[in-house]
Design a protein around this motif. Structure first.
Motif, PDB file in Angstrom:
ATOM      1  N   HIS A   9       0.824  -1.203   0.000  1.00 41.33           N
ATOM      2  CA  HIS A   9       0.000   0.000   0.000  1.00 41.33           C
ATOM      3  C   HIS A   9       0.865   1.262   0.000  1.00 41.33           C
ATOM      4  O   HIS A   9       0.571   2.225  -0.720  1.00 41.33           O
ATOM      5  CB  HIS A   9      -0.959   0.005   1.197  1.00 41.33           C
ATOM      6  N   ALA A  10       1.925   1.274   0.783  1.00 35.94           N
ATOM      7  CA  ALA A  10       2.815   2.444   0.825  1.00 35.94           C
ATOM      8  C   ALA A  10       3.441   2.686  -0.552  1.00 35.94           C
ATOM      9  O   ALA A  10       3.546   3.832  -1.002  1.00 35.94           O
ATOM     10  CB  ALA A  10       3.904   2.245   1.883  1.00 35.94           C
ATOM     11  N   THR A  11       3.828   1.611  -1.228  1.00 38.71           N
ATOM     12  CA  THR A  11       4.422   1.733  -2.561  1.00 38.71           C
ATOM     13  C   THR A  11       3.395   2.274  -3.556  1.00 38.71           C
ATOM     14  O   THR A  11       3.705   3.174  -4.357  1.00 38.71           O
ATOM     15  CB  THR A  11       4.971   0.375  -3.037  1.00 38.71           C
ATOM     16  N   LEU A  12       2.174   1.756  -3.493  1.00 41.37           N
ATOM     17  CA  LEU A  12       1.127   2.266  -4.380  1.00 41.37           C
ATOM     18  C   LEU A  12       0.874   3.752  -4.129  1.00 41.37           C
ATOM     19  O   LEU A  12       0.783   4.538  -5.072  1.00 41.37           O
ATOM     20  CB  LEU A  12      -0.177   1.476  -4.181  1.00 41.37           C
ATOM     21  N   TYR A  13       0.764   4.146  -2.865  1.00 40.36           N
ATOM     22  CA  TYR A  13       0.540   5.552  -2.555  1.00 40.36           C
ATOM     23  C   TYR A  13       1.699   6.415  -3.037  1.00 40.36           C
ATOM     24  O   TYR A  13       1.481   7.521  -3.551  1.00 40.36           O
ATOM     25  CB  TYR A  13       0.287   5.756  -1.055  1.00 40.36           C
ATOM     26  N   ALA A  14       2.927   5.931  -2.890  1.00 41.01           N
ATOM     27  CA  ALA A  14       4.090   6.690  -3.367  1.00 41.01           C
ATOM     28  C   ALA A  14       3.995   6.920  -4.879  1.00 41.01           C
ATOM     29  O   ALA A  14       4.245   8.028  -5.366  1.00 41.01           O
ATOM     30  CB  ALA A  14       5.387   5.963  -3.010  1.00 41.01           C
ATOM     31  N   PHE A  15       3.610   5.889  -5.616  1.00 43.97           N
ATOM     32  CA  PHE A  15       3.461   6.032  -7.066  1.00 43.97           C
ATOM     33  C   PHE A  15       2.283   6.930  -7.415  1.00 43.97           C
ATOM     34  O   PHE A  15       2.346   7.694  -8.386  1.00 43.97           O
ATOM     35  CB  PHE A  15       3.307   4.661  -7.734  1.00 43.97           C
ATOM     36  N   LEU A  16       1.203   6.861  -6.634  1.00 42.92           N
ATOM     37  CA  LEU A  16       0.037   7.709  -6.903  1.00 42.92           C
ATOM     38  C   LEU A  16       0.356   9.189  -6.691  1.00 42.92           C
ATOM     39  O   LEU A  16      -0.290  10.056  -7.273  1.00 42.92           O
ATOM     40  CB  LEU A  16      -1.142   7.292  -6.024  1.00 42.92           C
ATOM     41  N   ILE A  17       1.354   9.465  -5.884  1.00 51.22           N
ATOM     42  CA  ILE A  17       1.809  10.846  -5.690  1.00 51.22           C
ATOM     43  C   ILE A  17       2.868  11.201  -6.735  1.00 51.22           C
ATOM     44  O   ILE A  17       2.809  12.258  -7.369  1.00 51.22           O
ATOM     45  CB  ILE A  17       2.383  11.038  -4.267  1.00 51.22           C
ATOM     46  N   ALA A  18       3.830  10.304  -6.939  1.00 52.35           N
ATOM     47  CA  ALA A  18       4.973  10.585  -7.811  1.00 52.35           C
ATOM     48  C   ALA A  18       4.585  10.709  -9.283  1.00 52.35           C
ATOM     49  O   ALA A  18       5.144  11.553 -10.003  1.00 52.35           O
ATOM     50  CB  ALA A  18       6.036   9.504  -7.646  1.00 52.35           C
ATOM     51  N   MET A  19       3.652   9.903  -9.733  1.00 54.29           N
ATOM     52  CA  MET A  19       3.325   9.922 -11.158  1.00 54.29           C
ATOM     53  C   MET A  19       2.724  11.254 -11.606  1.00 54.29           C
ATOM     54  O   MET A  19       3.203  11.852 -12.571  1.00 54.29           O
ATOM     55  CB  MET A  19       2.407   8.744 -11.517  1.00 54.29           C
ATOM     56  N   PRO A  20       1.684  11.754 -10.948  1.00 57.91           N
ATOM     57  CA  PRO A  20       1.159  13.055 -11.393  1.00 57.91           C
ATOM     58  C   PRO A  20       2.175  14.188 -11.243  1.00 57.91           C
ATOM     59  O   PRO A  20       2.284  15.050 -12.120  1.00 57.91           O
ATOM     60  CB  PRO A  20      -0.056  13.293 -10.484  1.00 57.91           C
ATOM     61  N   LEU A  21       2.926  14.184 -10.139  1.00 56.59           N
ATOM     62  CA  LEU A  21       3.910  15.257  -9.937  1.00 56.59           C
ATOM     63  C   LEU A  21       5.030  15.200 -10.967  1.00 56.59           C
ATOM     64  O   LEU A  21       5.463  16.236 -11.484  1.00 56.59           O
ATOM     65  CB  LEU A  21       4.478  15.199  -8.516  1.00 56.59           C
ATOM     66  N   SER A  22       5.507  14.001 -11.292  1.00 57.46           N
ATOM     67  CA  SER A  22       6.583  13.893 -12.283  1.00 57.46           C
ATOM     68  C   SER A  22       6.079  14.275 -13.678  1.00 57.46           C
ATOM     69  O   SER A  22       6.813  14.885 -14.463  1.00 57.46           O
ATOM     70  CB  SER A  22       7.192  12.486 -12.281  1.00 57.46           C
ATOM     71  N   GLY A  23       4.839  13.942 -13.985  1.00 60.82           N
ATOM     72  CA  GLY A  23       4.259  14.347 -15.270  1.00 60.82           C
ATOM     73  C   GLY A  23       4.094  15.852 -15.364  1.00 60.82           C
ATOM     74  O   GLY A  23       4.394  16.471 -16.394  1.00 60.82           O
ATOM     75  N   TRP A  24       3.635  16.444 -14.286  1.00 63.72           N
ATOM     76  CA  TRP A  24       3.471  17.902 -14.220  1.00 63.72           C
ATOM     77  C   TRP A  24       4.832  18.584 -14.386  1.00 63.72           C
ATOM     78  O   TRP A  24       4.981  19.551 -15.134  1.00 63.72           O
ATOM     79  CB  TRP A  24       2.815  18.238 -12.908  1.00 63.72           C
ATOM     80  N   TYR A  25       5.843  18.047 -13.707  1.00 66.33           N
ATOM     81  CA  TYR A  25       7.200  18.594 -13.803  1.00 66.33           C
ATOM     82  C   TYR A  25       7.720  18.469 -15.243  1.00 66.33           C
ATOM     83  O   TYR A  25       8.280  19.429 -15.790  1.00 66.33           O
ATOM     84  CB  TYR A  25       8.133  17.876 -12.835  1.00 66.33           C
ATOM     85  N   ALA A  26       7.558  17.294 -15.843  1.00 63.98           N
ATOM     86  CA  ALA A  26       8.050  17.075 -17.202  1.00 63.98           C
ATOM     87  C   ALA A  26       7.349  18.004 -18.188  1.00 63.98           C
ATOM     88  O   ALA A  26       7.991  18.583 -19.075  1.00 63.98           O
ATOM     89  CB  ALA A  26       7.860  15.616 -17.605  1.00 63.98           C
TER      90      ALA A  26
END
Length: 173
Positions: free
Chosen positions: A87-104
């Motif tokens: 669950h912690a890994t899923l939550y980390a990806f659920l945060i990281a994916m939108p932020l990394s896309g926004w950054y890119a």
């Protein structure tokens, strides 16, 4: 029909869980990369990807205020640990994916809009491709989908092999 006495997730968490899952899948299918992104930004990919981030805020709040039932009482300690790590890994990806896309997108100089509102850039535009962050975002989307699939498989394992109520706790009543 669910058994009586099942400790279920709150209706709010159930709805947020399934909406998040839907947004992740739709965003993945709508994802586009490459050089043409500056001329033709994937607006719907942005919308569904950022919706994941927006849904995550009330989801985390709901979990913190007691919307998640305790683990199944008969689960082995290793299974409980695996669930927490998963669950912690899923939550980390659920945060990281939108932020990394926004950054890119920001690095490419592509304005990111969410439901008609242009969001501030996370970084200044650069003339070259955004590099590592964009690559991590691209590959991370697939990793997130695989993790979500494993999450679903574990729910099915609980349901059909362990024959417990783990899956029933997250399905609509």
């Amino acid at each position: 029909m669910a058994k009586l006495g099942i400790q279920r997730y709150t209706n709010t968490l159930i709805v947020l869980h399934w909406l998040t899952a839907l947004c992740v899948v739709v965003a993945w299918f709508l994802g586009e990369g490459g050089r043409h992104i500056r001329e033709n930004p994937p607006i719907w990919h942005f919308a569904f990807g950022l919706a994941v981030l927006v849904l995550l805020v009330p989801r985390l709040v709901a979990r913190l205020v007691g919307g998640a039932p305790p683990p199944e009482p008969h689960d082995a300690p290793l299974l409980r640990l695996a669930a927490k790590v998963g669950h912690a890994t899923l939550y980390a990806f659920l945060i990281a994916m939108p932020l990394s896309g926004w950054y890119a997108a920001s690095a490419l100089g592509v304005p990111v809009t969410l439901w008609g509102v242009t969001l501030p850039a996370l970084t200044a535009p650069v003339p070259q491709p955004p590099g590592l962050v964009a690559e991590l975002h691209s590959n991370g989307g697939t990793v997130l989908l695989v993790l979500a699939g494993l999450h679903g498989l574990m729910a099915l394992y609980h349901h059909f092999v362990l024959k417990d109520d783990t899956l029933r706790r997250m399905t609509p009543a």
